[in-house]
Write an enzyme that holds these catalytic residues in place. Structure first.
Site, short mmCIF file in Angstrom:
data_model
loop_
_atom_site.label_atom_id
_atom_site.label_comp_id
_atom_site.label_asym_id
_atom_site.label_seq_id
_atom_site.Cartn_x
_atom_site.Cartn_y
_atom_site.Cartn_z
N SER A 248 23.35 26.56 62.66
CA SER A 248 22.86 27.89 62.38
C SER A 248 21.64 28.26 63.21
CB SER A 248 22.52 27.98 60.88
OG SER A 248 21.53 28.93 60.66
N LYS A 249 21.77 29.41 63.85
CA LYS A 249 20.66 29.92 64.64
C LYS A 249 19.49 30.28 63.72
CE LYS A 249 20.04 33.75 67.85
NZ LYS A 249 20.78 34.60 68.78
N ARG A 250 19.89 30.80 62.57
CA ARG A 250 18.87 31.23 61.62
C ARG A 250 17.95 30.08 61.21
NH1 ARG A 250 21.51 35.36 57.80
NH2 ARG A 250 21.87 36.24 59.85
N GLY A 252 17.22 27.60 63.05
CA GLY A 252 16.61 26.98 64.23
C GLY A 252 17.37 25.78 64.77
#
Ligand code: GLU
Length: 480
Positions: A248-250, A252
């Site tokens: 997940s980019k969210r 990090g």
């Protein structure tokens, strides 16, 4: 028809491995088929826009060496390539779609929309404004009532397509909502912009994450209303953090630039992420971009997610590091030496020879050189080694002999040091291995070093060698 693919990132933060893999597969597909690769920036969601994120996209694609045919920077015949600069285009096509019956004006306000929410918190627009007459619509437009344009999805029937990875996808229109295509501020939603842009930019193959798999039939209805041929779709499996969670980019996860910062080589990252969801025929794993381009095929893309495994990426990275020309390794390693305990000391070139085959990522250099500066009181056990027949006295004798031999070297270098130690061992009736083991330990105090006595001596230089041997001799004598 020439194959044209695109990478269409939204500038909402850093480039994570998943974004980059989407870009890579689009790129490889285009190149493999002698086609063109286009970069489009999808920045219509102003709330999620992150300053600097567009530059990061450019920088990343540049770092990994993709050749881009058309983009906001490279230009091209289908520009602008930034969605926020295409507002007029979307507006024109949204109104056309209304005329064609594929969309309609909706004047419902927030309260009315909220009133459509059921007990479970779900809301589906009820096509209320579809029943407005032409005159009523004209009137409201004239009066300046704010509006959105919604897609007019058929109430029933199936909408289907053939995904090149996932096969037949069928969606019941009854499950689809009349989503907003053009917002009240005149900005398109992704649902609309992706269709308009892919069509106007002549995209033949859309390669993107499988989160769009089930909304694609809805986009195809828009193509149909316009009488356009939809592109072919290549939806990609997710990249997983573990068996349950997606990367997940969210949160990090797996930021490309972080890996570069840790000393991964872009070519190794690219090689590794190519394998996250695709495999060539045969067993090969190490493939540079040219080989990837040659071998890439949609048949090799899997439907299920792959787990991101940093250890494997590290292993691949070490193979790429080993293969670097010596000058390139030297260039890349230098900043790491400068950050390490040996900054400004010793000859980096001597370290390069030892470390190029021993680091997996460049940042390993920091740890790998530490031992040289940690010399001090060390464990005498090292002299009770089986090489010395577990007799530290033998080590002590070797060190004394080595000291004499080194003192006598006029032109101190590795070759002469090696010779001097070998001759001394012979003269003392000692095995060369015993001499070298003792000297290596005597010079470093370390159980393991990235080179033997000669390499360590070469790094330290004559004076330091003598100092350290002296120290070790005294230390052993005091402990025996
Ligand atoms: N802007 C979309 C995203 O970043 C692109 C999806 C697509 O490739 O169509 O997820």
């Amino acid at each position: 028809m020439k194959v044209r693919t695109r990478f269409a990132p939204s500038p909402t933060g850093f480039m994570h491995i998943g974004n980059l893999r989407t870009a890579l597969y689009s790129y490889l597909f285009a190149r493999h088929n002698g086609g063109e690769f286009i970069l489009r920036i999808e920045d219509t969601d102003k709330e999620r826009y992150v300053e600097g994120a567009v530059d990061l996209v450019y920088r990343t694609l540049d770092t990994v060496g993709f050749k881009i045919d058309e983009s906001p920077i490279h230009g091209g015949n289908c520009g602008p390539y930034v969605q926020s600069e295409r507002k007029e285009i979307y507006k024109e096509y949204a109104h056309k779609l209304v005329e064609l019956g594929g969309a309609y004006y909706c004047f419902c306000d927030k309260e009315r929309l909220e009133s459509l929410t059921d007990e479970d918190g779900n809301r589906k627009y009820d096509k209320h404004c579809l029943s407005l007459s032409k005159e009523e619509v004209e009137e409201k437009l004239k009066a300046g009532v704010p509006y959105v344009i919604r897609q007019n999805v058929p109430k029933s029937g199936m909408t289907s397509y053939q995904d090149l990875v996932y096969g037949q996808i069928d969606i019941d229109c009854a499950d689809l909502e009349d989503q907003v295509l053009l917002k009240s501020d005149g900005m398109p939603t992704y649902n609309f912009a992706n269709v308009i842009d892919d069509h106007l930019m002549g995209i033949t193959h859309v390669t993107r994450g499988n989160e769009y798999l089930s909304s694609t039939p809805k986009y195809n209805l828009i193509y149909k209303s316009f009488g356009w041929e939809p592109p072919k779709y290549v939806h990609l499996p997710p990249i997983m953090k573990d068996a349950q969670r997606k990367l997940s980019k969210r949160y990090g996860d797996a930021n490309f630039e972080d890996f570069i910062g840790k000393g991964y080589l872009p070519e190794a990252i690219i090689n590794y992420i190519a394998l996250l969801g695709w495999a060539p025929k045969g067993e090969i794993e190490k493939m540079d971009i040219d080989t990837l381009t040659e071998l890439f095929d949609v048949d090799g893309i899997s439907k299920s997610g792959s787990i991101f495994d940093e250890a494997k990426m590290k292993w691949l990275n070490s193979l790429y590091i080993k293969e670097l020309p010596a000058e390139r390794f030297s260039e890349l390693a230098k900043p790491w030496y400068e950050k390490s305990v040996i900054a400004g000391k010793y000859d980096y070139e001597k370290w390069n020879v030892l470390l190029q085959s021993r680091v997996e990522v460049l940042s390993d250099i920091l740890e790998k050189v530490k031992f040289i500066e940690e010399f001090g009181d060390y464990d005498l056990e090292l002299f009770f080694h089986k090489k010395l027949k577990a007799d530290a006295n033998l080590g002590l004798i070797a060190l004394k002999g080595a000291k004499e031999a080194i003192e006598a070297i006029e032109d101190f270098n590795e070759e002469n040091l090696s010779l001097a130690l070998a001759e001394k061992a012979e003269a003392m009736g000692m095995k060369k291995g015993q001499m070298l083991w003792s000297v290596r330990v005597g010079l470093t105090g370390a159980a393991v070093t990235p080179g033997g006595a000669v390499e360590m001596g070469g790094i330290l230089g004559k004076e330091k060698c003598l100092e350290r041997l002296d120290y070790s001799i005294k230390m052993i004598e005091s402990k025996l």
